[in-house]
Design a protein around this motif. Structure first.
Motif, mmCIF file in Angstrom:
data_model
loop_
_atom_site.group_PDB
_atom_site.id
_atom_site.type_symbol
_atom_site.label_atom_id
_atom_site.label_comp_id
_atom_site.label_asym_id
_atom_site.label_seq_id
_atom_site.Cartn_x
_atom_site.Cartn_y
_atom_site.Cartn_z
ATOM 1 N N ASP A 19 0.817 -1.232 -0.036
ATOM 2 C CA ASP A 19 0.064 0.017 -0.010
ATOM 3 C C ASP A 19 0.834 1.421 0.145
ATOM 4 O O ASP A 19 0.562 2.216 -0.848
ATOM 5 N N TYR A 20 1.789 1.242 0.884
ATOM 6 C CA TYR A 20 2.856 2.312 0.958
ATOM 7 C C TYR A 20 3.484 2.665 -0.673
ATOM 8 O O TYR A 20 3.391 3.966 -1.072
ATOM 9 N N LEU A 21 3.802 1.589 -1.244
ATOM 10 C CA LEU A 21 4.611 1.803 -2.473
ATOM 11 C C LEU A 21 3.559 2.289 -3.693
ATOM 12 O O LEU A 21 3.724 3.043 -4.449
ATOM 13 N N GLU A 22 2.311 1.694 -3.428
ATOM 14 C CA GLU A 22 1.304 1.878 -4.247
ATOM 15 C C GLU A 22 0.766 3.535 -4.440
ATOM 16 O O GLU A 22 0.225 3.964 -5.192
ATOM 17 N N ASN A 23 0.725 3.853 -3.089
ATOM 18 C CA ASN A 23 0.081 5.202 -2.955
ATOM 19 C C ASN A 23 1.335 6.249 -2.632
ATOM 20 O O ASN A 23 0.834 7.562 -2.179
ATOM 21 N N ILE A 24 2.550 6.062 -2.718
ATOM 22 C CA ILE A 24 3.528 6.951 -2.263
ATOM 23 C C ILE A 24 3.438 8.449 -3.147
ATOM 24 O O ILE A 24 3.959 9.147 -2.640
ATOM 25 N N ARG A 25 2.728 8.286 -4.042
ATOM 26 C CA ARG A 25 2.867 9.384 -5.208
ATOM 27 C C ARG A 25 2.159 10.658 -4.252
ATOM 28 O O ARG A 25 2.198 11.659 -4.448
ATOM 29 N N ASP A 26 1.021 10.144 -3.316
ATOM 30 C CA ASP A 26 0.385 11.217 -2.577
ATOM 31 C C ASP A 26 1.046 11.480 -1.223
ATOM 32 O O ASP A 26 0.496 12.488 -0.769
ATOM 33 N N ARG A 27 2.208 11.044 -1.100
ATOM 34 C CA ARG A 27 3.030 11.654 0.304
ATOM 35 C C ARG A 27 3.820 12.581 -0.136
ATOM 36 O O ARG A 27 4.477 13.010 -1.047
ATOM 37 N N PRO A 66 6.630 10.641 9.124
ATOM 38 C CA PRO A 66 6.768 11.976 8.837
ATOM 39 C C PRO A 66 8.153 12.367 8.670
ATOM 40 O O PRO A 66 8.059 13.619 8.253
ATOM 41 N N GLY A 67 9.120 11.789 9.196
ATOM 42 C CA GLY A 67 10.456 11.922 8.748
ATOM 43 C C GLY A 67 11.131 11.415 7.599
ATOM 44 O O GLY A 67 12.203 11.657 7.751
ATOM 45 N N VAL A 68 10.417 10.809 6.841
ATOM 46 C CA VAL A 68 10.965 9.966 5.701
ATOM 47 C C VAL A 68 11.203 10.868 4.589
ATOM 48 O O VAL A 68 10.101 11.681 4.251
ATOM 49 N N SER A 73 9.358 7.805 -4.335
ATOM 50 C CA SER A 73 8.396 8.527 -5.092
ATOM 51 C C SER A 73 8.705 9.025 -6.274
ATOM 52 O O SER A 73 9.776 9.300 -6.674
ATOM 53 N N PRO A 74 7.682 9.077 -7.201
ATOM 54 C CA PRO A 74 7.955 9.652 -8.603
ATOM 55 C C PRO A 74 8.348 11.088 -8.771
ATOM 56 O O PRO A 74 8.684 11.391 -9.777
ATOM 57 N N HIS A 75 8.309 11.749 -7.740
ATOM 58 C CA HIS A 75 8.689 13.063 -7.430
ATOM 59 C C HIS A 75 9.817 13.306 -6.777
ATOM 60 O O HIS A 75 10.549 14.483 -6.651
ATOM 61 N N MET A 76 10.626 12.220 -6.629
ATOM 62 C CA MET A 76 12.030 12.420 -5.990
ATOM 63 C C MET A 76 13.119 12.411 -7.265
ATOM 64 O O MET A 76 13.245 11.374 -7.894
ATOM 65 N N HIS A 77 13.770 13.434 -7.304
ATOM 66 C CA HIS A 77 14.527 13.723 -8.240
ATOM 67 C C HIS A 77 16.190 14.177 -7.900
ATOM 68 O O HIS A 77 16.842 14.529 -8.567
ATOM 69 N N ALA A 78 16.494 14.094 -6.397
ATOM 70 C CA ALA A 78 17.556 14.363 -6.099
ATOM 71 C C ALA A 78 18.611 12.994 -6.147
ATOM 72 O O ALA A 78 18.128 11.800 -6.085
ATOM 73 N N TYR A 79 19.768 13.442 -6.053
ATOM 74 C CA TYR A 79 20.767 12.339 -6.020
ATOM 75 C C TYR A 79 20.846 11.440 -7.210
ATOM 76 O O TYR A 79 20.120 11.815 -8.289
ATOM 77 N N PHE A 80 21.195 10.206 -7.137
ATOM 78 C CA PHE A 80 20.839 9.216 -8.413
ATOM 79 C C PHE A 80 19.901 8.174 -7.840
ATOM 80 O O PHE A 80 19.538 8.289 -6.293
ATOM 81 N N PRO A 81 19.185 7.303 -8.436
ATOM 82 C CA PRO A 81 18.059 6.618 -7.840
ATOM 83 C C PRO A 81 18.635 5.398 -6.785
ATOM 84 O O PRO A 81 19.596 5.217 -6.617
ATOM 85 N N ASN A 430 6.942 19.150 -2.714
ATOM 86 C CA ASN A 430 6.248 18.393 -3.821
ATOM 87 C C ASN A 430 7.163 17.813 -4.710
ATOM 88 O O ASN A 430 6.862 16.771 -5.150
ATOM 89 N N ILE A 431 8.288 18.300 -4.792
ATOM 90 C CA ILE A 431 9.420 17.507 -5.658
ATOM 91 C C ILE A 431 10.819 17.848 -4.747
ATOM 92 O O ILE A 431 10.610 18.547 -3.905
ATOM 93 N N HIS A 432 11.635 16.858 -4.810
ATOM 94 C CA HIS A 432 12.830 16.977 -4.354
ATOM 95 C C HIS A 432 14.240 16.925 -5.198
ATOM 96 O O HIS A 432 14.279 15.936 -6.057
#
Length: 528
Positions: A19-27, A66-68, A73-81, A430-432
């Motif tokens: 559930d966490y991974l399927e809905n991670i876009r909302d976090r 709350p501290g993760v 996330s598909p909106h994570m663009h920092a660092y490398f994958p 919203n993005i990183h």
């Protein structure tokens, strides 16, 4: 917790993870927290009596999430994958259950032998020469290490061992300490900071070679530095060639560098931490040209091949150099096949190793080569789309060529305005993204990371960037206009020096240049 409760709670945890991974876009991608935030959420001391799993698990959403920073996330663009996948997690679960310590072949034979086979699989997938593979009568082979940084250190120590042995034979009166004090290592000025750390630990001098206009290290400049150091009585011994630099994903000219190393008797290590995964696609192996003359190479399947951290693949041509650098063999670690089977404790810094090959084996088998190639090509395609959005907005520039899934961009103008953009984007959550410095230019790195990222996500992220850029540019224009006040009977001559010029001339106070939120974000940071 007994086995029956483990069965029940384990299944519940798997449901939670899915559930966490399927809905991670909302976090929210980047947490809105400050250092020390967790201290008020948990007791100062451990509980005297054990707590129920229900009580513990309730704190996952209350205390942990709350501290993760949500790397998946598909909106994570920092660092490398830093990717994961379901087969990788299942492999890790089984590895944790077995929990073997694979320091020797005898300590868990399958831990060693599966690693040898899977590393041969992966080496063939990326097109490595046979000299790097485990084969009968050969001295090469692959090993799974924890990180690319550790591989850099291991290769430097192996190269140091070879160099000391070589010069001890040439100069029998010289001590190891005298030789070590003259050793010089080389890398690009765009190389990862782990190279500097490896040199510090190895107690050797590190020389940075200035990159060219494409942010690549070239063979001619390396050779010139090597000859200059030899003329000074120093001992060049090791070179790190980077394929996919952290700042811009630039590629050092490996064919030129490995040729210099081959001719000058230097250990050539190839750090392909991020980009190495892309070599499973034949069209990207052009950057691997020259690897046949290198001595070692490493990349992270944990970055882009759907295997979660930690899992770094390293190959060497001469495992005897690793044995020389790390071999200790007390009686309690010997076994009846010592010297006949591989004991990976001689290939690494720690004594023990985890059963990491299991998750890599699961992933390769479940996705197949074509499935993993499709994943890599999708990431590159999405980066190309993002690059096109940036290029079509004249307020932005791309100061370095795009390679693979990384785009670096900035607002046209001074560094301060791009720094403001980067920090405000991250503060909104919203993005990183993270910044880099390319020859004095402050740039923002945008890497396609998550396998869940879609073109729609890229469009949403670009809209977020444009929205924040619009705000900042409007604020800048407003304060620049305010700055043009009469000085006596004459107006000041207009300049285009931007914020830097305003600061130098004291035309306006700094607090007029940025709103309170931006000033808070940049508190303590220096103006460029």
């Amino acid at each position: 917790m007994n086995s029956e409760e483990f069965r029940i709670k384990g299944k519940e945890l798997i449901d939670y993870i899915a559930d966490y991974l399927e809905n991670i876009r909302d976090r929210r991608v980047f947490p809105d927290k400050k250092p020390g935030f967790i201290r008020g959420s948990i007791p100062d001391a451990a509980p005297i009596k054990g707590e129920s799993w229900e009580t513990i698990f309730r704190d996952v959403e209350k205390v942990i999430m709350p501290g993760v920073t949500h790397w998946q996330s598909p909106h994570m663009h920092a660092y490398f994958p830093a990717l994961n996948s379901y087969p990788s997690m299942l492999g890790e679960m089984l590895s944790n259950a077995i929990n073997c310590l694979g320091f020797t072949w005898a300590s868990s034979p399958v831990c060693t032998e599966l690693e040898m086979v899977v590393m041969n699989w992966l080496g063939k997938m990326v097109g490595l020469p046979e000299e790097f593979l485990h084969r009968k009568g050969g001295d090469g082979g692959g090993v799974i290490q924890t990180t690319a940084s550790e591989c850099t250190l291991i290769s430097l120590l192996a190269g140091r061992f070879i160099a000391i042995k070589m010069f001890e034979s040439l100069y029998p009166d010289a001590s190891k300490h005298e030789i070590n004090g003259k050793l010089v290592a080389y890398c690009s000025d765009q190389a990862h900071s782990s190279v500097e750390k490896a040199a510090l630990i190895g107690l050797v001098t590190l020389r940075y070679i200035e990159c060219d206009e494409d942010f690549s290290m070239r063979g001619d400049k390396l050779l010139k530095a090597v000859k200059q150091d030899r003329d000074q009585g120093l001992i060049p011994f090791w070179v790190c060639a980077t394929l996919g630099t952290t700042g811009s994903c630039a590629f050092d000219k490996l064919a030129e560098i490995s040729e210099v190393c081959y001719n000058e008797l230097l250990w050539c290590h190839v750090d392909a931490a991020y980009a190495g995964s892309a070599f499973i696609c034949p069209e990207y192996r052009v950057w691997l040209k020259g690897v046949e003359k290198a001595n070692s190479i490493a990349f992270n399947p944990s970055k882009w091949l759907m295997v979660h951290f930690d899992c770094t693949a390293m190959w060497v041509k001469n495992s005897s150099a690793l044995h020389g650098a790390f071999n200790v063999n007390p009686l309690y670690l010997t076994h009846e096949y010592s010297g006949l089977a591989i004991d990976y404790m001689h290939w690494q810094i720690p004594l023990s190793k985890r059963f990491r090959s299991l998750k890599l084996w699961f992933v390769i088998r479940n996705y197949g080569i074509t499935g993993l190639q499709e994943h890599i090509r999708k990431g590159v395609f999405l980066a190309e789309k993002f690059e096109s959005f940036v290029r079509n907005d004249p307020r932005f520039e791309i100061p370095a060529k795009r390679y693979l899934g990384l785009v670096v961009f900035r607002l046209v103008g001074d560094n301060f305005i791009t720094e403001t953009l980067c920090k405000r984007l991250n503060s909104r959550g919203n993005i990183h993204c993270v910044p880099a410095n390319l020859k004095g230019k402050y740039v923002i790195r945008f890497t396609v990371t998550s396998p869940r990222t879609t073109l729609e996500d890229i469009v949403v992220d670009w809209k977020e960037i444009v929205t924040v850029a619009n705000e900042i540019l409007q604020e800048r224009e407003k304060y620049l206009t305010r700055a043009k006040v009469p000085l006596g009977a004459k107006d000041p001559k207009p300049t285009n020096q931007g914020i830097k010029g305003l600061r130098r001339s004291n035309a306006v106070n700094l607090n007029l240049l940025i709103d309170s939120k931006c000033k808070y974000l940049l508190n303590g940071s220096a103006m460029p």
